[in-house]
Design an enzyme around this catalytic site. Sequence first.
Site, PDB file in Angstrom:
ATOM      1  N   PHE A 266       0.844  -1.192   0.000  1.00 34.99           N
ATOM      2  CA  PHE A 266       0.000   0.000   0.000  1.00 34.99           C
ATOM      3  C   PHE A 266       0.881   1.244   0.000  1.00 34.99           C
ATOM      4  O   PHE A 266       2.068   1.203   0.351  1.00 34.99           O
ATOM      5  CB  PHE A 266      -0.928   0.014   1.221  1.00 34.99           C
ATOM      6  CG  PHE A 266      -0.216   0.054   2.544  1.00 34.99           C
ATOM      7  CD1 PHE A 266       0.068   1.249   3.172  1.00 34.99           C
ATOM      8  CD2 PHE A 266       0.185  -1.125   3.165  1.00 34.99           C
ATOM      9  CE1 PHE A 266       0.735   1.297   4.384  1.00 34.99           C
ATOM     10  CE2 PHE A 266       0.847  -1.101   4.385  1.00 34.99           C
ATOM     11  CZ  PHE A 266       1.125   0.108   4.996  1.00 34.99           C
ATOM     12  N   CYS A 267       0.281   2.359  -0.439  1.00 31.23           N
ATOM     13  CA  CYS A 267       0.940   3.662  -0.404  1.00 31.23           C
ATOM     14  C   CYS A 267      -0.145   4.719  -0.247  1.00 31.23           C
ATOM     15  O   CYS A 267      -1.303   4.402   0.004  1.00 31.23           O
ATOM     16  CB  CYS A 267       1.781   3.881  -1.656  1.00 31.23           C
ATOM     17  SG  CYS A 267       0.844   3.744  -3.204  1.00 31.23           S
ATOM     18  N   THR A 268       0.190   5.979  -0.390  1.00 29.59           N
ATOM     19  CA  THR A 268      -0.761   7.054  -0.083  1.00 29.59           C
ATOM     20  C   THR A 268      -1.982   7.025  -0.986  1.00 29.59           C
ATOM     21  O   THR A 268      -3.118   6.983  -0.512  1.00 29.59           O
ATOM     22  CB  THR A 268      -0.069   8.429  -0.195  1.00 29.59           C
ATOM     23  OG1 THR A 268       1.087   8.442   0.624  1.00 29.59           O
ATOM     24  CG2 THR A 268      -1.014   9.539   0.240  1.00 29.59           C
TER      25      THR A 268
ATOM     26  N   GLY B 199      -1.953   5.127  -4.207  1.00 30.57           N
ATOM     27  CA  GLY B 199      -1.955   3.971  -5.091  1.00 30.57           C
ATOM     28  C   GLY B 199      -0.901   3.980  -6.173  1.00 30.57           C
ATOM     29  O   GLY B 199      -0.556   2.927  -6.711  1.00 30.57           O
TER      30      GLY B 199
ATOM     31  N   ILE C 235      -4.089   4.486   0.765  1.00 28.83           N
ATOM     32  CA  ILE C 235      -4.526   4.787   2.127  1.00 28.83           C
ATOM     33  C   ILE C 235      -5.668   5.802   2.118  1.00 28.83           C
ATOM     34  O   ILE C 235      -6.607   5.694   2.909  1.00 28.83           O
ATOM     35  CB  ILE C 235      -3.347   5.344   2.945  1.00 28.83           C
ATOM     36  CG1 ILE C 235      -2.209   4.330   3.000  1.00 28.83           C
ATOM     37  CG2 ILE C 235      -3.785   5.709   4.360  1.00 28.83           C
ATOM     38  CD1 ILE C 235      -0.869   4.940   3.384  1.00 28.83           C
TER      39      ILE C 235
END
Length: 255
Positions: A184-186, A188, A213
């Site tokens: 996951f990241c901020t 996508g 996220i």
Amino acid sequence: MTSRNMAYKVCAFYQFAALPDYRELREPLRAFCAGLALKGSVLLAEEGINGTIAGAAEAIDTFAHELAHGARFGGRLNNLELKFSTAEGMPFGRLKVRLKKEIVTLGDAAADPTRQVGTYVDAREWNALIAAPDTLVLDTRNAFEVAMGTFEGAVDPDIKSFGQFKEFAAQKLDPARHRRIAMFCTGGIRCEKASAHLLARGFAEVYHLKGGILKYLEVVPEAQSRWRGECFVFDERVALGHGLRERDKDATRDE
């Protein structure tokens, strides 16, 4: 507690798409944004578009419609990843439309999200995936972002920039041992590149949180959340919590 009146709408967006004419798109896009009194940052590259902008709600809606349906991009951005939030004040000082080699820098020619990418996982299904004991949960963000908040049990690669993810993967990840990875990241976008990189290296099962996220915080009720802390954002709001609410800067600012 009464809700605060938010004066600005914020749009975070990206799409990997073939834009061989990205240099010619810069000035018309900048002029269009300026005409709507939008501020923020937009990156254009041959591989696609990435940015976050803010302005009046109607102006933001006009901008989003233009990207997806307007003549400038000729329907090439009809699969945009869009996330909307709000801000009490304008979170950007000016408008920037920049040309880049990559819209998110990894430096791996084999990592091409237009050819192969990990399996998208809806935010509402994310909890079940990361709760599985055979799943390695991987945060692909920079160390200072991870320090502000992350998912329970997630591995921190301890990198200063996303470009270092390749070295982390080469040293710490093994296709034979890590058979299922959920990253996951901020928003996508980094996971698109990171998952393409791992797939090119022979990892069999690579999943990533669709919309990142921010989408998780938007749609998953706080009572059901496995997120802990706040999500760093690259504007003057600094961090967002559940419901994409701005943090209380006076209460959390380091002295």
